[in-house]
Design an enzyme around this catalytic site. Structure first.
Site, PDB file in Angstrom:
ATOM      1  N   LYS A  77       0.863  -1.257   0.271  1.00 36.53           N
ATOM      2  CA  LYS A  77      -0.031  -0.137  -0.008  1.00 36.53           C
ATOM      3  C   LYS A  77       0.927   1.453  -0.269  1.00 36.53           C
ATOM      4  O   LYS A  77       0.365   2.324  -0.701  1.00 36.53           O
ATOM      5  CB  LYS A  77      -1.096  -0.148   1.130  1.00 36.53           C
ATOM      6  CG  LYS A  77      -2.032  -1.137   0.963  1.00 36.53           C
ATOM      7  CD  LYS A  77      -2.979  -1.084   2.242  1.00 36.53           C
ATOM      8  CE  LYS A  77      -3.898  -2.283   1.997  1.00 36.53           C
ATOM      9  NZ  LYS A  77      -5.224  -2.147   2.644  1.00 36.53           N
ATOM     10  N   GLU A 103      -3.406   7.688   7.451  1.00 35.65           N
ATOM     11  CA  GLU A 103      -4.237   8.542   6.301  1.00 35.65           C
ATOM     12  C   GLU A 103      -5.517   9.334   6.948  1.00 35.65           C
ATOM     13  O   GLU A 103      -5.817   8.662   7.945  1.00 35.65           O
ATOM     14  CB  GLU A 103      -4.599   7.873   5.003  1.00 35.65           C
ATOM     15  CG  GLU A 103      -5.495   6.681   5.276  1.00 35.65           C
ATOM     16  CD  GLU A 103      -5.519   5.905   3.854  1.00 35.65           C
ATOM     17  OE1 GLU A 103      -4.552   5.700   2.988  1.00 35.65           O
ATOM     18  OE2 GLU A 103      -6.562   5.217   3.642  1.00 35.65           O
ATOM     19  N   ARG A 147      -4.944  -8.588  -9.114  1.00 39.06           N
ATOM     20  CA  ARG A 147      -5.533  -9.920  -9.425  1.00 39.06           C
ATOM     21  C   ARG A 147      -7.048  -9.554  -9.740  1.00 39.06           C
ATOM     22  O   ARG A 147      -7.643  -8.474  -9.792  1.00 39.06           O
ATOM     23  CB  ARG A 147      -5.826 -10.694  -8.368  1.00 39.06           C
ATOM     24  CG  ARG A 147      -6.607  -9.872  -6.830  1.00 39.06           C
ATOM     25  CD  ARG A 147      -6.688 -10.619  -5.738  1.00 39.06           C
ATOM     26  NE  ARG A 147      -7.304  -9.794  -4.710  1.00 39.06           N
ATOM     27  CZ  ARG A 147      -8.517  -9.414  -4.632  1.00 39.06           C
ATOM     28  NH1 ARG A 147      -9.451  -9.669  -5.500  1.00 39.06           N
ATOM     29  NH2 ARG A 147      -8.722  -8.772  -3.627  1.00 39.06           N
TER      30      ARG A 147
HETATM   31  P1  ADP Z   1      -8.190  -4.035   2.770  1.00 41.87           P
HETATM   32  O1  ADP Z   1      -6.935  -4.179   1.873  1.00 41.87           O
HETATM   33  O2  ADP Z   1      -8.290  -4.573   4.087  1.00 41.87           O
HETATM   34  O3  ADP Z   1      -9.629  -4.128   2.178  1.00 41.87           O
HETATM   35  P2  ADP Z   1      -8.762  -1.012   2.385  1.00 41.87           P
HETATM   36  O4  ADP Z   1      -7.501  -0.131   2.597  1.00 41.87           O
HETATM   37  O5  ADP Z   1      -9.085  -1.441   0.907  1.00 41.87           O
HETATM   38  O6  ADP Z   1      -8.218  -2.294   2.954  1.00 41.87           O
HETATM   39  O7  ADP Z   1      -9.881  -0.556   2.889  1.00 41.87           O
HETATM   40  C1  ADP Z   1     -11.052  -1.308   3.403  1.00 41.87           C
HETATM   41  C2  ADP Z   1     -12.468  -0.736   3.814  1.00 41.87           C
HETATM   42  O8  ADP Z   1     -12.027   0.173   4.950  1.00 41.87           O
HETATM   43  C3  ADP Z   1     -12.589   0.451   2.859  1.00 41.87           C
HETATM   44  O9  ADP Z   1     -13.540  -0.092   1.718  1.00 41.87           O
HETATM   45  C4  ADP Z   1     -13.457   1.549   3.852  1.00 41.87           C
HETATM   46  O10 ADP Z   1     -14.702   0.870   4.207  1.00 41.87           O
HETATM   47  C5  ADP Z   1     -12.713   1.448   4.935  1.00 41.87           C
HETATM   48  N1  ADP Z   1     -11.631   2.516   4.928  1.00 41.87           N
HETATM   49  C6  ADP Z   1     -10.323   2.292   4.738  1.00 41.87           C
HETATM   50  N2  ADP Z   1      -9.700   3.379   4.651  1.00 41.87           N
HETATM   51  C7  ADP Z   1     -10.476   4.430   4.954  1.00 41.87           C
HETATM   52  C8  ADP Z   1     -10.472   5.843   5.176  1.00 41.87           C
HETATM   53  N3  ADP Z   1      -9.144   6.411   5.082  1.00 41.87           N
HETATM   54  N4  ADP Z   1     -11.536   6.491   5.689  1.00 41.87           N
HETATM   55  C9  ADP Z   1     -12.609   6.099   5.771  1.00 41.87           C
HETATM   56  N5  ADP Z   1     -12.839   4.389   5.403  1.00 41.87           N
HETATM   57  C10 ADP Z   1     -11.738   3.679   5.177  1.00 41.87           C
END
Ligand code: ADP
Length: 446
Positions: free
Chosen positions: A116, A200, A292
């Site tokens: 990430k 973030e 993927r």
């Molecule tokens: P993972 O790889 O575990 O799926 P992500 O970074 O894609 O993690 O985030 C998964 C979910 O977590 C997002 O779809 C959202 O619902 C929540 N989320 C992640 N980052 C944020 C953020 N900065 N603000 C609000 N919600 C977040």
């Protein structure tokens, strides 16, 4: 072109890949664990090889056994599907070392975009919008506090190597951040073998919007527009749709074009998804890149007419993309409902056991991707998703009507599934009016 490929996965995605391979005139070899021994989809493979017992670590996650099966079956390539080993650069590397094509990115490209923190660096270069936050991994508590005071609370701590909704902590103030940063690092180390975390801005209200991209080995990349996946429970998507309702087309076009640029600059070949959160003002912030094929790829296939699984096989075989960006037009609207073997009335407890009734819907614009047949026994070892219903119609309103109709036809028993929940959601006024938000489903379930 490949003669024969091995599918290092199971269930609906294994079947999806068998179908794509056969349409391309390629033989498909499946592997299975003893828990999947009687799964009927294995009969559709040209060969099926047992690679171990039920626990994934003894079969679908066991690289040595998978490579032995690949050797035995004399395959040219391996498709990892999603989950399991699909995002493991070491697996892509072992394939390359064994001179077997990995149907997905090179280990280098996967490392570039799968991490990430690294992915954010590439995103900035490609002008893909990212969240305000730390430039890279956070070293200590003081650095975390400095970053948070710059961007403002609330903030979210995330593991660089995290996934599946795990390894995230939301902090509303400085004391909470101080206590959580050390815990988050320890947790990330234990869960992902990498203690790097970053910070973030945390968005209270947002939609999950993601862009599908395909990159080839000749330096081309195109995007296949976006999907909205805001209907989530515990960060797990349950309904996905394409295109994203109500999104400014000019804005998303810019974001999607830069997402394709990001993939191109990372010299990435294969299918990738660039995930974003979108705020009330339709500002986009990149979450991560999935290296993927995704569960929800069929909604994009429905609206663009591109077969993403076939394309990823062709890309791995060295074929250039057969279309240009301007050829990718959106046709209508598609919705996917994930059918999970879970009991919504008992906190979504996973259900295992025999399925006696399995009556799937049909008719115009309806697709069901599933490996289930009547008499199928759901093993207790794996993910609870047993199938997907995908509907396609001329616009969102018609797609919702078609989805309701298809869900009425869909009968599964005696195990409980998410179908009942989907029937309710298709009637919910927030969903129907596209007032979407990543917390909507949790609110509706309260
Ligand atoms: P993972 O790889 O575990 O799926 P992500 O970074 O894609 O993690 O985030 C998964 C979910 O977590 C997002 O779809 C959202 O619902 C929540 N989320 C992640 N980052 C944020 C953020 N900065 N603000 C609000 N919600 C977040």
């Amino acid at each position: 072109m490949f003669r024969r490929i091995l599918i290092a996965n199971r269930g609906e995605i294994a079947l999806r890949i068998i179908r794509a391979a056969h349409e391309l005139g390629i033989e498909a070899v499946c592997v299975y664990s003893t828990a999947d021994r009687d799964a009927p989809y294995l009969r559709l493979a040209d060969r099926a090889i047992c690679i171990g017992s039920g626990p994934a670590k003894d079969s679908y996650l066991n690289i040595a056994r998978l490579m032995a099966a690949a050797e035995l079956a004399d395959v040219d390539a391996i498709h990892p599907g999603y989950g399991f080993l699909s995002e493991r650069p070491d697996f892509s590397e072992v394939c390359r070392d064994c001179k077997i094509e990995f149907i997905g990115p090179s280990p280098e490209a996967m490392r570039r975009l799968g991490d990430k923190v690294e992915a954010k660096r590439f995103a900035r270069q490609a002008k893909v919008p990212v969240f305000p936050g730390s430039e890279g991994a956070i070293e200590d508590e003081e650095e975390a506090v400095a970053v948070a005071s710059e961007i403002g609370f609330p903030v979210i701590i995330k593991a660089a190597a995290g996934g599946g909704g795990r390894g995230m902590r939301v902090c509303h103030n400085e004391p909470a951040l101080r206590t959580n940063i050390k815990k988050a690092k320890q947790e990330a180390q234990a869960a992902f073998g990498d203690g790097s975390v970053f910070i973030e801005k945390f968005l209270e209200h947002a939609r999950h919007v993601e862009v599908q991209v395909l990159g080839d080995k000749h330096g081309h990349a195109v995007h296949l527009w976006e999907r909205d996946c805001s209907m989530q429970r515990r960060h797990q998507k349950i309904i996905e749709e394409a295109p994203g309702p109500g999104i400014d087309r000019r804005k998303i076009q810019g974001v999607a074009e830069n997402a394709a640029k990001l993939v191109k600059q990372a010299e990435y070949a294969g299918a990738a998804t660039v995930e974003f959160l979108m705020d009330d003002q339709q500002n986009f912030y990149m979450l991560e890149v999935n290296t993927r094929v995704q569960v929800e790829h069929p909604v994009t296939e429905a609206i663009t007419g591109v077969d993403i699984v076939k394309q990823s096989i062709l890309i791995a075989a060295g074929e250039p993309l057969p279309f240009k960006q301007r050829d990718i037009q959106i046709n209508g609207h598609a919705i996917e409902c994930r059918v999970n073997a879970e009991d919504p009335s008992r906190d979504f407890m996973p259900q295992a056991g025999q399925i006696e009734t399995w009556e799937v819907p049909g008719g115009p614009g309806v697709r069901v991707d599933s490996h289930v047949v009547p008499g199928y026994r759901v093993p207790p070892n794996y993910d609870s998703m047993i199938g997907k219903l995908i509907v396609h119609a001329e616009d969102r309103e018609q797609a919702i009507r078609r989805c309701r109709r298809a869900l009425r036809e869909f009968e599964v028993g005696p195990i409980k599934t998410s179908i009942l929940l989907h029937r309710q959601l298709m009637e919910d006024s927030s969903f129907v009016h596209a007032e979407l938000d990543i917390h909507l489903l949790e609110r509706l379930l309260k």
